[in-house]
Motif scaffolding. Structure first.
Motif, PDB file in Angstrom:
ATOM      1  N   ARG A 178       1.002  -1.476  -0.314  1.00 16.61           N
ATOM      2  CA  ARG A 178      -0.028   0.125   0.622  1.00 16.61           C
ATOM      3  C   ARG A 178       0.608   0.776  -0.004  1.00 16.61           C
ATOM      4  O   ARG A 178       0.448   2.235  -0.750  1.00 16.61           O
ATOM      5  N   ARG A 179       2.088   1.420   0.733  1.00 14.57           N
ATOM      6  CA  ARG A 179       2.873   2.844   0.654  1.00 14.57           C
ATOM      7  C   ARG A 179       3.533   2.312  -0.546  1.00 14.57           C
ATOM      8  O   ARG A 179       3.496   3.822  -1.160  1.00 14.57           O
ATOM      9  N   ARG A 180       4.266   1.614  -1.344  1.00 16.13           N
ATOM     10  CA  ARG A 180       4.713   1.584  -2.157  1.00 16.13           C
ATOM     11  C   ARG A 180       3.428   2.223  -3.283  1.00 16.13           C
ATOM     12  O   ARG A 180       3.833   3.111  -4.300  1.00 16.13           O
ATOM     13  N   LEU A 181       2.669   1.672  -3.695  1.00 11.84           N
ATOM     14  CA  LEU A 181       1.279   2.402  -4.269  1.00 11.84           C
ATOM     15  C   LEU A 181       0.601   3.793  -4.053  1.00 11.84           C
ATOM     16  O   LEU A 181       0.737   4.168  -5.124  1.00 11.84           O
ATOM     17  N   ARG A 199       2.781   5.580  -3.122  1.00 12.35           N
ATOM     18  CA  ARG A 199       4.295   6.722  -3.466  1.00 12.35           C
ATOM     19  C   ARG A 199       4.544   6.904  -4.696  1.00 12.35           C
ATOM     20  O   ARG A 199       4.324   7.998  -5.732  1.00 12.35           O
ATOM     21  N   LEU A 200       3.741   5.743  -5.810  1.00 10.48           N
ATOM     22  CA  LEU A 200       3.512   5.810  -6.944  1.00 10.48           C
ATOM     23  C   LEU A 200       2.773   6.423  -7.670  1.00 10.48           C
ATOM     24  O   LEU A 200       2.324   7.409  -8.520  1.00 10.48           O
ATOM     25  N   LEU A 201       1.541   6.346  -6.651  1.00 11.03           N
ATOM     26  CA  LEU A 201      -0.361   7.712  -7.279  1.00 11.03           C
ATOM     27  C   LEU A 201       0.467   9.199  -6.708  1.00 11.03           C
ATOM     28  O   LEU A 201      -0.084   9.509  -7.434  1.00 11.03           O
ATOM     29  N   ALA A 209       3.928  10.345  -7.268  1.00  5.02           N
ATOM     30  CA  ALA A 209       4.775  10.645  -8.091  1.00  5.02           C
ATOM     31  C   ALA A 209       3.762  11.045  -9.340  1.00  5.02           C
ATOM     32  O   ALA A 209       3.925  11.578  -9.959  1.00  5.02           O
ATOM     33  N   LEU A 210       3.116   9.961  -9.926  1.00  6.56           N
ATOM     34  CA  LEU A 210       1.816  10.327 -10.701  1.00  6.56           C
ATOM     35  C   LEU A 210       1.044  11.625 -11.072  1.00  6.56           C
ATOM     36  O   LEU A 210       1.683  12.684 -11.707  1.00  6.56           O
ATOM     37  N   THR A 255       1.829  14.436  -9.287  1.00  2.00           N
ATOM     38  CA  THR A 255       2.809  15.659  -9.290  1.00  2.00           C
ATOM     39  C   THR A 255       3.171  15.726 -10.647  1.00  2.00           C
ATOM     40  O   THR A 255       3.443  16.286 -11.594  1.00  2.00           O
TER      41      THR A 255
END
Length: 220
Positions: free
Chosen positions: A8-11, A13-15, A17-18, A20
């Motif tokens: 969940r944390r990685r997801l 962070r990915l969201l 970044a996207l 941003t």
């Protein structure tokens, strides 16, 4: 294998970044759209404003040029500007249509000065002059691409240094395409490459006022 919490944390962070990247791209587009906007030349624009034969009005969506003494049943031209060109920059060029042919000209003021981003329907602009019975849609450069998308909703299409990305080859709409031999963007070669997107009856290249007058005379 990572646990559910780590996934969940990685997801997230990915969201983040996207998101941003999307916001940065949007901000860059807005900034770019406001840099290098081509304003109207002072003398030609002032000439239009001072011409007693023309009634000029600026609404929140368009610049409107009307003949001072319009006929009861007239013709309107809905014009889409090229990228980063303000509506007033076209006034002098289009004024002869108003003074010589009695056409009411509505020059769209698109979001971010980019006509392709303007998804408003034609009636958002044609209702400015509801008394008119006939409407031509015209566009310059990028604005012509947008005008092509609306051609089936108009009585005729006029392209000014532009070409269609929309296939109108089987359409019955009257089309007039005007271009310049020295244009470095919408070159004669590019326009020729896209000729097949227009109906076979499309008229190519002519003097602006004479060509529009002829087009109006041949419309059903």
């Amino acid at each position: 294998m990572p646990g559910p919490a780590l996934l969940r944390r990685r997801l997230l962070r990915l969201l983040a970044a996207l998101l941003t990247l999307v916001l940065l791209a949007a901000a860059s587009l807005v900034a770019w759209s406001r840099i290098g906007v081509m304003d109207a030349e002072t003398a030609p624009w002032q000439g239009v404003q001072e011409d007693p034969r023309i009634t000029e009005e600026r609404t929140d969506v368009a610049l409107v040029l009307r003949p001072s003494e319009p006929e009861p049943a007239g013709t309107g031209l809905l014009f889409y500007p090229g990228a980063k060109v303000e509506p007033e920059a076209y006034a002098a060029r289009l004024s002869e249509l108003v003074t010589e042919l009695g056409v009411t000209v509505v020059v769209v003021d698109p979001p971010l000065n980019l006509s392709l981003f303007d998804r408003r329907t034609p009636d958002r602009f044609t209702t400015i002059a509801p008394e008119l019975e006939t409407w031509l849609v015209e566009g310059h450069s990028m604005g012509g691409v947008r005008a092509c998308e609306l051609a089936e909703e108009a009585d005729a299409l006029v392209l000014f240094a532009s070409y269609c990305a929309t296939d109108l080859s089987t359409s019955k709409v009257s089309v007039l395409s005007l271009s310049g031999s020295e244009d470095g963007l919408s070159t004669p070669e590019k326009i020729a490459e896209h000729r097949d997107a227009l109906p076979g009856s499309a008229e190519m290249d002519a003097a602006v006022a004479d060509a529009v007058a002829e087009l109006l005379g041949t419309m059903p």
